[in-house]
Design an enzyme around this catalytic site. Structure first.
Site, PDB file in Angstrom:
ATOM      1  N   LYS A  13       0.830  -1.216   0.000  1.00  0.00           N
ATOM      2  CA  LYS A  13       0.000   0.000   0.000  1.00  0.00           C
ATOM      3  C   LYS A  13       0.862   1.262   0.000  1.00  0.00           C
ATOM      4  O   LYS A  13       0.623   2.188  -0.772  1.00  0.00           O
ATOM      5  CB  LYS A  13      -0.922   0.033   1.239  1.00  0.00           C
ATOM      6  CG  LYS A  13      -1.854  -1.148   1.352  1.00  0.00           C
ATOM      7  CD  LYS A  13      -2.820  -0.988   2.515  1.00  0.00           C
ATOM      8  CE  LYS A  13      -2.142  -0.987   3.877  1.00  0.00           C
ATOM      9  NZ  LYS A  13      -1.536  -2.274   4.273  1.00  0.00           N
ATOM     10  N   ARG A  87      -9.059   0.487   9.611  1.00  0.00           N
ATOM     11  CA  ARG A  87      -8.557  -0.868   9.849  1.00  0.00           C
ATOM     12  C   ARG A  87      -9.561  -1.723  10.606  1.00  0.00           C
ATOM     13  O   ARG A  87      -9.275  -2.867  10.912  1.00  0.00           O
ATOM     14  CB  ARG A  87      -7.262  -0.795  10.648  1.00  0.00           C
ATOM     15  CG  ARG A  87      -6.005  -0.840   9.772  1.00  0.00           C
ATOM     16  CD  ARG A  87      -4.828  -0.690  10.695  1.00  0.00           C
ATOM     17  NE  ARG A  87      -3.634  -1.326  10.252  1.00  0.00           N
ATOM     18  CZ  ARG A  87      -2.650  -0.690   9.621  1.00  0.00           C
ATOM     19  NH1 ARG A  87      -2.764   0.563   9.299  1.00  0.00           N
ATOM     20  NH2 ARG A  87      -1.543  -1.338   9.323  1.00  0.00           N
ATOM     21  N   ARG A 124      11.871  -6.690   4.999  1.00  0.00           N
ATOM     22  CA  ARG A 124      11.809  -5.248   4.729  1.00  0.00           C
ATOM     23  C   ARG A 124      12.762  -4.475   5.646  1.00  0.00           C
ATOM     24  O   ARG A 124      12.903  -4.787   6.814  1.00  0.00           O
ATOM     25  CB  ARG A 124      10.370  -4.770   4.956  1.00  0.00           C
ATOM     26  CG  ARG A 124      10.182  -3.281   4.714  1.00  0.00           C
ATOM     27  CD  ARG A 124       8.741  -2.951   4.521  1.00  0.00           C
ATOM     28  NE  ARG A 124       7.988  -2.943   5.759  1.00  0.00           N
ATOM     29  CZ  ARG A 124       6.706  -2.571   5.838  1.00  0.00           C
ATOM     30  NH1 ARG A 124       6.056  -2.210   4.736  1.00  0.00           N
ATOM     31  NH2 ARG A 124       6.064  -2.590   6.980  1.00  0.00           N
ATOM     32  N   ARG A 157      11.826  -2.279  11.124  1.00  0.00           N
ATOM     33  CA  ARG A 157      10.765  -1.790  12.011  1.00  0.00           C
ATOM     34  C   ARG A 157      10.503  -2.854  13.069  1.00  0.00           C
ATOM     35  O   ARG A 157      10.439  -4.026  12.729  1.00  0.00           O
ATOM     36  CB  ARG A 157       9.486  -1.550  11.195  1.00  0.00           C
ATOM     37  CG  ARG A 157       9.300  -0.118  10.754  1.00  0.00           C
ATOM     38  CD  ARG A 157       8.159   0.049   9.784  1.00  0.00           C
ATOM     39  NE  ARG A 157       6.876  -0.508  10.216  1.00  0.00           N
ATOM     40  CZ  ARG A 157       5.737  -0.389   9.534  1.00  0.00           C
ATOM     41  NH1 ARG A 157       5.728   0.281   8.397  1.00  0.00           N
ATOM     42  NH2 ARG A 157       4.622  -0.907   9.976  1.00  0.00           N
ATOM     43  N   ARG A 168       0.243  -9.223  13.302  1.00  0.00           N
ATOM     44  CA  ARG A 168      -0.376  -8.213  12.430  1.00  0.00           C
ATOM     45  C   ARG A 168      -1.290  -8.862  11.392  1.00  0.00           C
ATOM     46  O   ARG A 168      -2.343  -8.325  11.057  1.00  0.00           O
ATOM     47  CB  ARG A 168       0.708  -7.370  11.747  1.00  0.00           C
ATOM     48  CG  ARG A 168       1.390  -6.422  12.726  1.00  0.00           C
ATOM     49  CD  ARG A 168       2.691  -5.899  12.175  1.00  0.00           C
ATOM     50  NE  ARG A 168       2.509  -4.971  11.087  1.00  0.00           N
ATOM     51  CZ  ARG A 168       3.475  -4.665  10.209  1.00  0.00           C
ATOM     52  NH1 ARG A 168       4.659  -5.239  10.298  1.00  0.00           N
ATOM     53  NH2 ARG A 168       3.250  -3.799   9.263  1.00  0.00           N
TER      54      ARG A 168
HETATM   55  P1  AMP Z   1       1.326   0.621   9.015  1.00  0.00           P
HETATM   56  O1  AMP Z   1       2.507   1.492   8.833  1.00  0.00           O
HETATM   57  O2  AMP Z   1       0.123   1.088   8.267  1.00  0.00           O
HETATM   58  O3  AMP Z   1       1.628  -0.848   8.780  1.00  0.00           O
HETATM   59  O4  AMP Z   1       0.910   0.725  10.565  1.00  0.00           O
HETATM   60  C1  AMP Z   1       1.803   0.339  11.582  1.00  0.00           C
HETATM   61  C2  AMP Z   1       1.057   0.158  12.892  1.00  0.00           C
HETATM   62  O5  AMP Z   1       0.448   1.404  13.276  1.00  0.00           O
HETATM   63  C3  AMP Z   1      -0.084  -0.846  12.871  1.00  0.00           C
HETATM   64  O6  AMP Z   1       0.348  -2.181  13.045  1.00  0.00           O
HETATM   65  C4  AMP Z   1      -0.921  -0.352  14.053  1.00  0.00           C
HETATM   66  O7  AMP Z   1      -0.323  -0.712  15.284  1.00  0.00           O
HETATM   67  C5  AMP Z   1      -0.804   1.168  13.913  1.00  0.00           C
HETATM   68  N1  AMP Z   1      -1.877   1.720  13.063  1.00  0.00           N
HETATM   69  C6  AMP Z   1      -1.753   2.338  11.857  1.00  0.00           C
HETATM   70  N2  AMP Z   1      -2.948   2.692  11.360  1.00  0.00           N
HETATM   71  C7  AMP Z   1      -3.861   2.275  12.272  1.00  0.00           C
HETATM   72  C8  AMP Z   1      -5.285   2.325  12.339  1.00  0.00           C
HETATM   73  N3  AMP Z   1      -6.018   2.854  11.350  1.00  0.00           N
HETATM   74  N4  AMP Z   1      -5.886   1.819  13.444  1.00  0.00           N
HETATM   75  C9  AMP Z   1      -5.181   1.280  14.467  1.00  0.00           C
HETATM   76  N5  AMP Z   1      -3.843   1.173  14.455  1.00  0.00           N
HETATM   77  C10 AMP Z   1      -3.180   1.664  13.376  1.00  0.00           C
END
Ligand code: AMP
Length: 209
Positions: A13, A87, A124, A157, A168
Site C-alpha cells: 500500500k 482498519r 523489509r 521496524r 499483524r
Molecule cells: P502501518 O505502517 O500502516 O503498517 O501501521 C503500523 C502500525 O500502526 C499498525 O500495526 C498499528 O499498530 C498502527 N496503526 C496504523 N494505522 C492504524 C489504524 N487505522 N488503526 C489502528 N492502528 C493503526
C-alpha cells in the site's frame, strides 16, 4: 473525495500510494506514518501508541481520531489517498460520518497471498529518516544498510520482526477484512491483484482508479 487503499500489512500500500502521489498528484495520509512521527517527536500520544504498535496490535480508535481529522484538514481540496485507515468496522463508520467532502469514492484492496506477505515484511528494511523501504533480497539498497534516497541508516521496524508479523496478519484477518465487506456493500470496493512488479501493480491500480 477519498480513495481508501486497503490490504494486509506488506501488500504494498505504501509503495503504491507514494507512486500515486508522485505521478497523479494525490495527497497521502498514512496513519502508520503519522503515528511513527508522534513516536519520533516523543509525544504522549506517541508513547501510548508505541506500546500497541510494537506488539503488532491496533492502536485504540480514540487515539487516531484527532490525527485523522488534523491530517484531513491539512489536505482539504485535494484528492486524497488513505493508507492504513480504516482498519476496523468502527473506523470505517467514523470515516463515513465525517463531512461530505471526505466521502469514500473507491476502496482499493491490494490483494496478496499471506505466504508472500510474511516474506515481504520480514525482509523489509526501512529508512529511519525518510521512511523509504527496501528489501533484503527483492529490492536491495545500493550500499548495504544505507538508504539510496537520503543516505541515512536502514533499520528493521520493530513490528516487522517475524513474530510481530504473524500478529499483524491475524489482526488484519479479524479486524480489517470485515471492512472489505463494508465497502462491497457500499458498491465502492475494487480488488487489485498485488502480486508482480511494482510497475505492474501500479498499472492495474491506475486502471482500477
Ligand atoms: P502501518 O505502517 O500502516 O503498517 O501501521 C503500523 C502500525 O500502526 C499498525 O500495526 C498499528 O499498530 C498502527 N496503526 C496504523 N494505522 C492504524 C489504524 N487505522 N488503526 C489502528 N492502528 C493503526
Amino acid at each position: 473525495m477519498i480513495v481508501v487503499l486497503t490490504g494486509a500489512p506488506g501488500a504494498g500500500k505504501g509503495t503504491q500510494a507514494d507512486l500515486l502521489v508522485e505521478r497523479q498528484g494525490y495527497k497521502k495520509i498514512s496513519t502508520g506514518d503519522a503515528l511513527r512521527n508522534q513516536i519520533k517527536g516523543g509525544t504522549e500520544l506517541g508513547k501510548t501508541a508505541s506500546q500497541f504498535m510494537e506488539k503488532g496490535e491496533l492502536v485504540p480508535d480514540a487515539l487516531l481520531l484527532d490525527i485523522l481529522k488534523s491530517e484531513l484538514s491539512a489536505v482539504a481540496g485535494h484528492k486524497v489517498l488513505l493508507d492504513g485507515y480504516p482498519r476496523n468496522l468502527d473506523q470505517a463508520k467514523t470515516l463515513e460520518g465525517l463531512a461530505a467532502e471526505w466521502t469514500v469514492g473507491k476502496a482499493i484492496h491490494l490483494d496478496v497471498e499471506s505466504k508472500q506477505l510474511v516474506e515481504r515484511l520480514s525482509g523489509r528494511r526501512t529508512c529511519l529518516n525518510c521512511g523509504a523501504t527496501f528489501h533484503m533480497t527483492m529490492n536491495r539498497p545500493e550500499k548495504e544498510g544505507i538508504c539510496d534516497k537520503c543516505g541515512s541508516g536502514l533499520t528493521q521496524r520493530p513490528d516487522d520482526e517475524v513474530k510481530k508479523v504473524q500478529t499483524r496478519l491475524t489482526v488484519y484477518e479479524k479486524s480489517t477484512e470485515p471492512v472489505l465487506d463494508f465497502y462491497r456493500s457500499k458498491g465502492v470496493y475494487v480488488r487489485v491483484d498485488g502480486l508482480g512488479s511494482t510497475e505492474d501493480v501500479y498499472s492495474r491500480l491506475l486502471e482500477a482508479l
